[in-house]
Design a protein around this motif. Structure first.
Motif, PDB file in Angstrom:
ATOM      1  N   LYS A  30      49.033  36.411  42.143  1.00 50.14           N
ATOM      2  CA  LYS A  30      49.976  37.502  41.882  1.00 50.14           C
ATOM      3  C   LYS A  30      50.627  37.324  40.520  1.00 50.14           C
ATOM      4  O   LYS A  30      50.777  38.269  39.764  1.00 50.14           O
ATOM      5  N   GLN A  31      51.008  36.067  40.209  1.00 49.69           N
ATOM      6  CA  GLN A  31      51.629  35.795  38.910  1.00 49.69           C
ATOM      7  C   GLN A  31      50.675  36.064  37.754  1.00 49.69           C
ATOM      8  O   GLN A  31      51.097  36.373  36.656  1.00 49.69           O
ATOM      9  N   LEU A  32      49.381  35.924  38.040  1.00 47.30           N
ATOM     10  CA  LEU A  32      48.389  36.140  36.994  1.00 47.30           C
ATOM     11  C   LEU A  32      48.029  37.610  36.837  1.00 47.30           C
ATOM     12  O   LEU A  32      47.307  37.995  35.922  1.00 47.30           O
ATOM     13  N   GLY A  33      48.525  38.412  37.751  1.00 47.64           N
ATOM     14  CA  GLY A  33      48.225  39.837  37.681  1.00 47.64           C
ATOM     15  C   GLY A  33      46.811  40.171  38.127  1.00 47.64           C
ATOM     16  O   GLY A  33      46.219  41.147  37.683  1.00 47.64           O
ATOM     17  N   TYR A  34      46.269  39.363  39.016  1.00 46.72           N
ATOM     18  CA  TYR A  34      44.934  39.648  39.567  1.00 46.72           C
ATOM     19  C   TYR A  34      44.961  40.979  40.319  1.00 46.72           C
ATOM     20  O   TYR A  34      45.988  41.332  40.901  1.00 46.72           O
ATOM     21  N   PRO A  35      43.860  41.727  40.350  1.00 48.34           N
ATOM     22  CA  PRO A  35      43.875  43.012  41.057  1.00 48.34           C
ATOM     23  C   PRO A  35      44.210  42.822  42.549  1.00 48.34           C
ATOM     24  O   PRO A  35      43.703  41.890  43.184  1.00 48.34           O
ATOM     25  N   PRO A  36      45.072  43.696  43.089  1.00 47.80           N
ATOM     26  CA  PRO A  36      45.517  43.566  44.469  1.00 47.80           C
ATOM     27  C   PRO A  36      44.387  43.427  45.499  1.00 47.80           C
ATOM     28  O   PRO A  36      44.483  42.591  46.404  1.00 47.80           O
ATOM     29  N   GLU A  37      43.302  44.175  45.328  1.00 50.61           N
ATOM     30  CA  GLU A  37      42.210  44.092  46.324  1.00 50.61           C
ATOM     31  C   GLU A  37      41.600  42.690  46.337  1.00 50.61           C
ATOM     32  O   GLU A  37      41.210  42.169  47.388  1.00 50.61           O
TER      33      GLU A  37
ATOM     34  N   PRO B 131      51.573  43.397  46.271  1.00 49.23           N
ATOM     35  CA  PRO B 131      50.858  44.528  45.658  1.00 49.23           C
ATOM     36  C   PRO B 131      49.599  44.947  46.424  1.00 49.23           C
ATOM     37  O   PRO B 131      49.222  46.110  46.385  1.00 49.23           O
ATOM     38  N   SER B 132      48.984  43.990  47.138  1.00 49.31           N
ATOM     39  CA  SER B 132      47.743  44.359  47.833  1.00 49.31           C
ATOM     40  C   SER B 132      48.024  45.195  49.079  1.00 49.31           C
ATOM     41  O   SER B 132      47.107  45.687  49.726  1.00 49.31           O
ATOM     42  N   LEU B 133      49.291  45.378  49.429  1.00 43.45           N
ATOM     43  CA  LEU B 133      49.594  46.137  50.647  1.00 43.45           C
ATOM     44  C   LEU B 133      50.117  47.544  50.370  1.00 43.45           C
ATOM     45  O   LEU B 133      50.504  48.246  51.309  1.00 43.45           O
ATOM     46  N   VAL B 134      50.123  47.982  49.113  1.00 41.71           N
ATOM     47  CA  VAL B 134      50.667  49.321  48.850  1.00 41.71           C
ATOM     48  C   VAL B 134      49.894  50.412  49.602  1.00 41.71           C
ATOM     49  O   VAL B 134      50.471  51.411  50.012  1.00 41.71           O
ATOM     50  N   ASP B 135      48.600  50.187  49.794  1.00 45.13           N
ATOM     51  CA  ASP B 135      47.818  51.204  50.514  1.00 45.13           C
ATOM     52  C   ASP B 135      48.085  51.202  52.018  1.00 45.13           C
ATOM     53  O   ASP B 135      47.652  52.103  52.731  1.00 45.13           O
ATOM     54  N   ARG B 332      53.766  46.963  41.626  1.00 48.73           N
ATOM     55  CA  ARG B 332      54.624  46.627  40.483  1.00 48.73           C
ATOM     56  C   ARG B 332      54.830  45.117  40.432  1.00 48.73           C
ATOM     57  O   ARG B 332      55.944  44.633  40.422  1.00 48.73           O
ATOM     58  N   PRO B 333      53.713  44.358  40.453  1.00 47.80           N
ATOM     59  CA  PRO B 333      53.858  42.898  40.557  1.00 47.80           C
ATOM     60  C   PRO B 333      54.518  42.294  39.321  1.00 47.80           C
ATOM     61  O   PRO B 333      54.406  42.837  38.222  1.00 47.80           O
ATOM     62  N   ILE B 334      55.224  41.186  39.535  1.00 47.44           N
ATOM     63  CA  ILE B 334      55.833  40.462  38.425  1.00 47.44           C
ATOM     64  C   ILE B 334      54.812  39.432  37.954  1.00 47.44           C
ATOM     65  O   ILE B 334      54.521  38.463  38.648  1.00 47.44           O
ATOM     66  N   THR B 335      54.243  39.657  36.798  1.00 47.65           N
ATOM     67  CA  THR B 335      53.228  38.728  36.316  1.00 47.65           C
ATOM     68  C   THR B 335      53.772  37.925  35.132  1.00 47.65           C
ATOM     69  O   THR B 335      54.739  38.315  34.499  1.00 47.65           O
ATOM     70  N   LEU B 336      53.113  36.814  34.867  1.00 46.30           N
ATOM     71  CA  LEU B 336      53.549  35.958  33.767  1.00 46.30           C
ATOM     72  C   LEU B 336      53.235  36.588  32.417  1.00 46.30           C
ATOM     73  O   LEU B 336      53.942  36.384  31.445  1.00 46.30           O
ATOM     74  N   ASP B 337      52.137  37.364  32.379  1.00 46.29           N
ATOM     75  CA  ASP B 337      51.759  38.044  31.146  1.00 46.29           C
ATOM     76  C   ASP B 337      50.747  39.142  31.459  1.00 46.29           C
ATOM     77  O   ASP B 337      49.926  38.976  32.354  1.00 46.29           O
ATOM     78  N   PRO B 338      50.787  40.246  30.734  1.00 51.67           N
ATOM     79  CA  PRO B 338      49.799  41.298  30.994  1.00 51.67           C
ATOM     80  C   PRO B 338      48.370  40.851  30.681  1.00 51.67           C
ATOM     81  O   PRO B 338      47.410  41.348  31.262  1.00 51.67           O
ATOM     82  N   ASP B 339      48.227  39.917  29.759  1.00 48.41           N
ATOM     83  CA  ASP B 339      46.902  39.397  29.414  1.00 48.41           C
ATOM     84  C   ASP B 339      46.606  38.190  30.311  1.00 48.41           C
ATOM     85  O   ASP B 339      47.318  37.191  30.281  1.00 48.41           O
ATOM     86  N   ILE B 340      45.527  38.289  31.074  1.00 49.77           N
ATOM     87  CA  ILE B 340      45.256  37.235  32.059  1.00 49.77           C
ATOM     88  C   ILE B 340      44.998  35.880  31.400  1.00 49.77           C
ATOM     89  O   ILE B 340      45.346  34.835  31.951  1.00 49.77           O
ATOM     90  N   ASN B 341      44.422  35.873  30.210  1.00 49.56           N
ATOM     91  CA  ASN B 341      44.175  34.589  29.533  1.00 49.56           C
ATOM     92  C   ASN B 341      45.485  33.885  29.201  1.00 49.56           C
ATOM     93  O   ASN B 341      45.639  32.689  29.410  1.00 49.56           O
ATOM     94  N   ILE B 342      46.444  34.674  28.701  1.00 53.20           N
ATOM     95  CA  ILE B 342      47.763  34.100  28.396  1.00 53.20           C
ATOM     96  C   ILE B 342      48.473  33.708  29.687  1.00 53.20           C
ATOM     97  O   ILE B 342      49.099  32.654  29.772  1.00 53.20           O
ATOM     98  N   ALA B 343      48.340  34.562  30.710  1.00 52.66           N
ATOM     99  CA  ALA B 343      48.973  34.281  32.003  1.00 52.66           C
ATOM    100  C   ALA B 343      48.458  32.958  32.581  1.00 52.66           C
ATOM    101  O   ALA B 343      49.223  32.165  33.126  1.00 52.66           O
TER     102      ALA B 343
END
Lengths: 143, 402
Positions: A30-37, B131-135, B332-343
C-alpha cells in the motif's frame, strides 16, 4: 533496478500473531502504491500461505521480494511436509484437525487459493523435511 | 495522537496537527483528548437566513438525545421552534434505502461482501487504508441524501418556490457528515445545503423542553428507519435472505476490513460498518450516553409501526438511477512516493531506520508510532535526532567520553 526484500518469521500454532507477515507485506505494498487489485491478490495468497505454516507445519518464514514489476514470495517451513501434493491441491481437501476447523481454518482451500490468485505458482515438499511454496504476483501496468 | 486509526496526527510546535489527506473524520481524537485539543465544526444556525423555506432533516439518532418526556414529536416540534419551516425525518429515507439495498445485494451476488456506504468515515477509511476494497462499497447514496432530495422536491410542490430558495439542513450526530456534504464522495454535489450539529440543537432546546409544542403530525418514521440510528439497525432493516455482519467502532471496523482484504469474509453478503461505538448514537455531536440513547431509540421504535407509510407515498417519485452514486469511489492510498522506484528506495530506508528506533511508540517525537516517525524521517519532515531515546543514548556516550 529498485527492489526490496522483506523477511518474516512464522510460528507454528501461534494464532495470536497469525497473519502478521501477510499483513505487513500488504501494508508495504500500500505504501508503495501498488495497484489495489494486485494488493488484494497478494493479501489472499500470502495469508493462505502463512496460515498453512501456522496450522500444519512447524516454524517457517516468509520472504518477499518486491520490484516495480512483481511481488515474488517464498514461504518455507521446516516440516513435516505434504505426503500427497496432488491431493492437497484439490479444493476442499484438508488434513486440518477439528480443533483447527473450529477456529475457522482448514477448509481445504489454502493451496488452490494461492494458485488461483497468483501468476506463477510452484510447490516443493519432502516428508519430513518441509515445504517450499513459491508464487509470483505480477504488477498490473498502467491504470 | 496514538488513538488515531490512520496515524493522521502529529505534534508540531507543541500543537496537535492533522495531516488532511490521512484524516477520515472519524472523530476519535475529539472523543479521546482530555484537553480538547481538537474540536469539530458544523454550520451555525444563522445559515438558515439564506433561504426562504427551511427544512430540517434530522438523523434517526436524534431520537435518543433528549429526556424521554419530550418524545419524538417534541424533538421535531423543537426543530420548528428554532426556525425551520418543515421537518422530514432521515429515518423515512433510511427505509427507502434499505429496500433498494436489498434489491442491489440480490442482483450483485458476485461481489462479496458488499459494504454499506452510509458511514462517511468508513467510506473514507476504505479509500485511504483499504484501496483494494473500494469496489466492495455499495454504490448507493445515503439515507441523508435521498431524504434531502425527496424533501426538496416535496417542498417545491408545496410552496411553488424555486429550488434555490429552499434550504435542506441535515441535523447531524457527527462531523464526518459535515465533510461529506462539503466534499462529497461519489457525487458531484450533495443535495444537502447545510449541516447543523445535534449539540447546537440540544443547547437551543434543553432549557425549555417543557414548553415545546409537540408535533405528532411531523412524525412519519417507522421502526425500521428509526433503528438505523444504532448499530445493527441498518442490517435489521434490510429484509430478504441475505447474510449480514454488523461492526461498529473504527478499530473494530479496521479488523474486519483486514479480514475482507484477506478474502476471509466471503460468506457474508453485506457488512454494516460504522465508525462510532454503538453506531450513530456514538457520534461526537451527541449529548446522551450512547448506551442509554440506544435503549431509548429501541423503546420509541417499539411504540411505532414497523413500516413508515410516508416512505411508500414518496417512493413513487424516486427513480432507480437516483439511488446510485453518480461518480465512482476512488482509492486514495497514502503512498511514500508516486513513482514506485522512489517509493521502493524510501521503503528500504524506512525499514532500516525503523530497526534503529526503540520501538516503544512513546510519542515524544510528535509521531504516533516509531514506524510513523521513520516514515516522517524518510519524507524529510523529521530527523533521527528528534528521537529522545536515541538522543539520551548519545548523550550517555558523550558523557562517558568526557
Amino acid at each position: 533496478m529498485s527492489e526490496i526484500r522483506l523477511s518474516f518469521d512464522i510460528k507454528h500454532n501461534d494464532f495470536d500473531r497469525a497473519g502478521a507477515a501477510s499483513s505487513n507485506l500488504k501494508n508495504s505494498l500500500k505504501q508503495l502504491g501498488y495497484p489495489p487489485e494486485d494488493i488484494r491478490r497478494v493479501a489472499i495468497a500470502s495469508y493462505e500461505a502463512e496460515m498453512n505454516v501456522v496450522v500444519h507445519a512447524s516454524d517457517g518464514k516468509m520472504e518477499a521480494i518486491i520490484t516495480p514489476e512483481m511481488v515474488d514470495i517464498w514461504v518455507i517451513d521446516k516440516g513435516p511436509g505434504i505426503e500427497n501434493i496432488e491431493l492437497a491441491m484439490q479444493e476442499g481437501y484438508s488434513t486440518a484437525p477439528d480443533k483447527i476447523r473450529e477456529l475457522g481454518f482448514g477448509a481445504g482451500m489454502g493451496l488452490p487459493n494461492i494458485k488461483k490468485n497468483s501468476d506463477f505458482f510452484e510447490i516443493e515438499s519432502k516428508v519430513p523435511d518441509g515445504t517450499k511454496v513459491h508464487f509470483i504476483i505480477r504488477r498490473k501496468t498502467g491504470k | 495522537m496514538r488513538r488515531c486509526p490512520t496515524e493522521a496526527i502529529r505534534i508540531r510546535n507543541e500543537k496537535a496537527f492533522i495531516i488532511e489527506e490521512r484524516c477520515i473524520d472519524c472523530g476519535e481524537c475529539i472523543r479521546i483528548c482530555p484537553n480538547h485539543a481538537k474540536y469539530a465544526v458544523s454550520d451555525p444556525l444563522d445559515v438558515l437566513k439564506k433561504y426562504s423555506y427551511k427544512i430540517a432533516i434530522p438523523a434517526p439518532s436524534i431520537t435518543g438525545q433528549f429526556p424521554e418526556r419530550l418524545e419524538l414529536s417534541g424533538i421535531l416540534g423543537g426543530l420548528i421552534e428554532i426556525g425551520f419551516d418543515d421537518v422530514f425525518e432521515v429515518a423515512v429515507g433510511a427505509e427507502i434505502i434499505s429496500d433498494y439495498t436489498q434489491r442491489y445485494i440480490q442482483e450483485h451476488k458476485d461481489i462479496k461482501p458488499l459494504i454499506s456506504s452510509a458511514c462517511p468515515s468508513v467510506v473514507r477509511l476504505i479509500q485511504v487504508k483499504f484501496p483494494s476494497l473500494v469496489d466492495n462499497i455499495i454504490p448507493l447514496i445515503t439515507p441523508m441524501d435521498i431524504t434531502a432530495k425527496i424533501a426538496k422536491r416535496e417542498a417545491m410542490k408545496k410552496t411553488r418556490l424555486s429550488e434555490d430558495k429552499i434550504g435542506v439542513f441535515f441535523i447531524t450526530p457527527c462531523p464526518a457528515k459535515v465533510t461529506s456534504v462539503k466534499e462529497p464522495v461519489g457525487e458531484e454535489f450533495s443535495p444537502v445545503d447545510g449541516v447543523i450539529s445535534i449539540s447546537d440543537v440540544y443547547e437551543k432546546l434543553i432549557n425549555h423542553i417543557d414548553s415545546i409544542k409537540k408535533r405528532a403530525d411531523l412524525v412519519k418514521s417507522g421502526k425500521r428507519g428509526l433503528r438505523w440510528g444504532r448499530e445493527g439497525g441498518e442490517n435489521d432493516s434490510i429484509k430478504g435472505k441475505i447474510r449480514k455482519l454488523s461492526v461498529d467502532e473504527i478499530h473494530n471496523v479496521i479488523k474486519v476490513l483486514e479480514k475482507v482484504e484477506d478474502g476471509k469474509m466471503d460468506m457474508f453478503d453485506y457488512i454494516e460498518a460504522q465508525a462510532c461505538p454503538g453506531g450513530c448514537v456514538g457520534g461526537i455531536f451527541n449529548k446522551e450516553n450512547p448506551f442509554v440513547a440506544k435503549e431509548r431509540i429501541d423503546r420509541v421504535a417499539g411504540m411505532i409501526e414497523e413500516e413508515s407509510q410516508e416512505s411508500k407515498v414518496v417512493l413513487n417519485d424516486v427513480k432507480d438511477e437516483e439511488y446510485v452514486l453518480s461518480e465512482s469511489i476512488t482509492p486514495r492510498p497514502i503512498t511514500l512516493d508516486p513513482d514506485i522506484n522512489i517509493a521502493l528506495d524510501k521503503l528500504e530506508k524506512l525499514n532500516e531506520i525503523e530497526k534503529k528506533l526503540p520501538g516503544i511508540d512513546c510519542g515524544a517525537c510528535g509521531c504516533p508510532t516509531c514506524k510513523a516517525f521513520a516514515e516522517d524521517i524518510v519524507q524529510g519532515v523529521k530527523s533521527i535526532d528528534d528521537c529522545i531515546v536515541i538522543l539520551k543514548e548519545e548523550y550517555k556516550k558523550e558523557k562517558e567520553k568526557l
